[in-house]
Design an enzyme around this catalytic site. Structure first.
Site, PDB file in Angstrom:
ATOM      1  N   ARG A  59       0.885  -1.407  -0.126  1.00  0.00           N
ATOM      2  CA  ARG A  59       0.044   0.162  -0.148  1.00  0.00           C
ATOM      3  C   ARG A  59       1.102   1.210  -0.005  1.00  0.00           C
ATOM      4  NH1 ARG A  59      -1.888   1.927   4.337  1.00  0.00           N
ATOM      5  NH2 ARG A  59      -2.336   0.062   5.404  1.00  0.00           N
ATOM      6  N   TYR A 112     -17.270  14.786 -15.262  1.00  0.00           N
ATOM      7  CA  TYR A 112     -17.562  13.095 -15.179  1.00  0.00           C
ATOM      8  C   TYR A 112     -18.670  12.951 -14.133  1.00  0.00           C
ATOM      9  CZ  TYR A 112     -16.954   8.249 -14.813  1.00  0.00           C
ATOM     10  OH  TYR A 112     -17.128   7.008 -14.943  1.00  0.00           O
ATOM     11  N   ASP A 184      -8.539  17.060 -15.497  1.00  0.00           N
ATOM     12  CA  ASP A 184      -8.775  15.813 -15.860  1.00  0.00           C
ATOM     13  C   ASP A 184      -8.459  15.463 -17.260  1.00  0.00           C
ATOM     14  OD1 ASP A 184      -9.778  12.946 -16.621  1.00  0.00           O
ATOM     15  OD2 ASP A 184     -11.563  13.432 -15.382  1.00  0.00           O
ATOM     16  N   LYS A 209      -9.495   4.067 -19.544  1.00  0.00           N
ATOM     17  CA  LYS A 209      -9.780   4.691 -20.746  1.00  0.00           C
ATOM     18  C   LYS A 209      -8.658   4.368 -21.864  1.00  0.00           C
ATOM     19  CE  LYS A 209     -13.271   5.541 -18.646  1.00  0.00           C
ATOM     20  NZ  LYS A 209     -13.886   6.770 -17.774  1.00  0.00           N
TER      21      LYS A 209
HETATM   22  C1  LIG Z   1     -14.258   7.189 -16.597  1.00  0.00           C
HETATM   23  C2  LIG Z   1     -13.931   8.550 -16.144  1.00  0.00           C
HETATM   24  C3  LIG Z   1     -13.483   8.869 -14.866  1.00  0.00           C
HETATM   25  C4  LIG Z   1     -13.465   7.904 -13.758  1.00  0.00           C
HETATM   26  O1  LIG Z   1     -12.696   6.900 -13.792  1.00  0.00           O
HETATM   27  P1  LIG Z   1     -12.669   5.211 -13.386  1.00  0.00           P
HETATM   28  O2  LIG Z   1     -11.502   4.701 -13.878  1.00  0.00           O
HETATM   29  O3  LIG Z   1     -14.004   4.862 -14.122  1.00  0.00           O
HETATM   30  O4  LIG Z   1     -12.798   5.536 -12.075  1.00  0.00           O
HETATM   31  C5  LIG Z   1     -13.128  10.216 -14.522  1.00  0.00           C
HETATM   32  N1  LIG Z   1     -12.853  11.252 -15.628  1.00  0.00           N
HETATM   33  C6  LIG Z   1     -13.248  10.894 -16.782  1.00  0.00           C
HETATM   34  C7  LIG Z   1     -13.236  12.061 -17.993  1.00  0.00           C
HETATM   35  C8  LIG Z   1     -13.849   9.576 -17.393  1.00  0.00           C
HETATM   36  O5  LIG Z   1     -14.062   9.354 -18.638  1.00  0.00           O
END
Ligand SMILES: *Cc1c(COP(=O)(O)O)cnc(C)c1O
Length: 404
Positions: A59, A112, A184, A209
């Site tokens: 961790r 998001y 982000d 993603k």
């Molecule tokens: C999917 C997504 C998230 C969240 O990510 P997870 O891996 O699903 O927790 C945050 N911001 C954006 C723009 C996303 O597409």
């Protein structure tokens, strides 16, 4: 491998890893271990005292995960990075780090869905307020900053309308007022956009993603411009809240990163061709794609993104039922949320990702009932178009039942 002097595509494959330190293993090994043994009591004491920087417990740090952290830090030109079990764990870690009860967060007009949920929770439980604003006008942004504004949090492109935020402008204001800027960068990946270069202080990714790219892992990454801040986050919101990444997931993401540049090129090229096909289609009303010259933020895309990305949203003629029928008629394109996978995915924001957004805010943001979001995959673009076309053809048949 020298630091910083290699090109982005090369760093995706080599940064942060020395094979000689791992018995010559070409690929970083998966250190599937919860804890690390000390050779004697004194060494254990030194590690806890921070006088010996070996590993203690997974961790607090794991060698496979550490390679990923160093690699993504190199790709975003950050001072350090941390890996988390999901994108949301990364988002919550940076927000918890920056804010205190009573603070204010200034956000881009769209975030998001679960980030929205987190902001609501922070407001309800800890009196941390937030505002969503369209970040196009400098005066408007400055006027929205309050005495208690603890950070500026933006996404660009904004899902699903592909509205863009001018990173130079936001960062200029943030840096001038000493307010940390968090971006982000999930929709772009470091291959298309590097926010720290404009003066952002933190970048978060849902590595689920484009970085993973194969739809087989959920993970998050946080990159920062200050090693002191990142070390504090490592020892607080990461260690004590504990949303860490597993060594196996880090290994999958390192594998994904090796092909990020070639995958992104294909995603972007396919999207460009499909956007052109959709733009000329009689059944398509509007299309949101930052690579189109008539997109309102085309000039921002040109300035801060190397390519227009792999996502296209488009509004079709008809009603919610038409949009749902269209999705149901597709045979290769898969109905799913998420994005950045090899498979082309389609989703319906109004009934899926944005169903929690009140109808009136949705309309204001351009999220209409028949809007569909396409995450363009790596298939032959002609096959994607053919699948979309046959679904459009079937709509025609259904819409005019009396003609045969
Ligand atoms: C999917 C997504 C998230 C969240 O990510 P997870 O891996 O699903 O927790 C945050 N911001 C954006 C723009 C996303 O597409």
């Amino acid at each position: 491998m020298g630091k910083g002097n290699k090109r982005l595509e090369t760093k995706m494959i080599h940064a942060g890893y020395q094979a000689a330190e791992h018995l010559g293993s070409l690929t970083p090994p998966i250190y599937q271990t919860s804890t690390f043994t000390f050779s004697n009591a004194e060494q254990g004491a030194e590690r806890f005292a921070g006088e010996d920087d070996g590993y203690i417990y997974s961790r607090l740090g794991n060698p496979t995960v550490r390679v990923l952290e160093e690699r993504i830090a190199a790709l975003e030109n950050g001072a350090g990075a941390l890996a988390f079990g999901s994108g949301m764990a990364a988002v919550s870690a940076i927000l918890f780090h920056l804010i205190q009860s009573g603070d204010h967060i200034l956000c881009s007009r769209g975030v998001y869905g679960c980030t929205f949920g987190l902001l609501e929770m922070l407001e309800g439980k800890f009196q941390i307020e937030h505002d969503f604003i369209e970040m196009a006008d400098e005066e408007r942004i400055r006027n929205s900053i309050k005495e208690n504004t603890a950070c500026i949090y933006v996404e660009t492109p904004i899902n699903p309308t592909m509205e863009l935020v001018d990173l130079s402008l936001i960062c200029k204001i943030g840096n001038e007022l000493n307010i940390p800027v968090v971006v982000d960068n999930t929709f772009c990946s470091p291959y298309l956009q590097q926010p720290l270069q404009y003066g952002a202080n933190y970048v978060v990714h849902s590595a689920t993603k484009y970085i993973g790219g194969h739809g087989d892992v959920v993970g998050g990454l946080l990159i920062g411009d200050s090693i002191e801040q990142m070390n504090t986050i490592r020892m607080t919101t990461q260690k004590d809240i504990g949303g860490i990444m597993s060594p196996f997931d880090a290994w999958l993401l390192l594998r994904g990163l090796k092909t990020l540049a070639v995958r992104m090129d294909r995603h972007c090229d396919n999207a460009k061709k499909i956007a052109r096909y959709l733009a000329g289609h009689a059944k398509v009303k509007t299309i949101y794609y930052p690579g189109n010259k008539d997109h309102p933020d085309y000039h921002i895309a040109k300035a801060q993104m190397t390519k227009a990305g792999g996502l296209i949203s488009f509004q079709i003629e008809g009603t919610i039922e038409t949009a749902q029928q269209f999705m149901n008629e597709l045979s290769m394109v898969k109905i799913a949320v998420s994005l950045g996978d090899a498979e082309t995915l389609i989703q319906h924001p109004v009934s899926m990702t944005h169903s929690i957004v009140p109808a009136e805010s949705r309309e204001k943001m351009g999220i209409h009932d028949t809007l569909l979001r396409l995450s363009v995959g790596l298939e032959a673009w002609e096959d994607i178009c053919e699948d979309l076309e046959q679904a459009f053809q079937k709509l025609k048949a259904a819409a005019l039942p009396t003609t045969q």
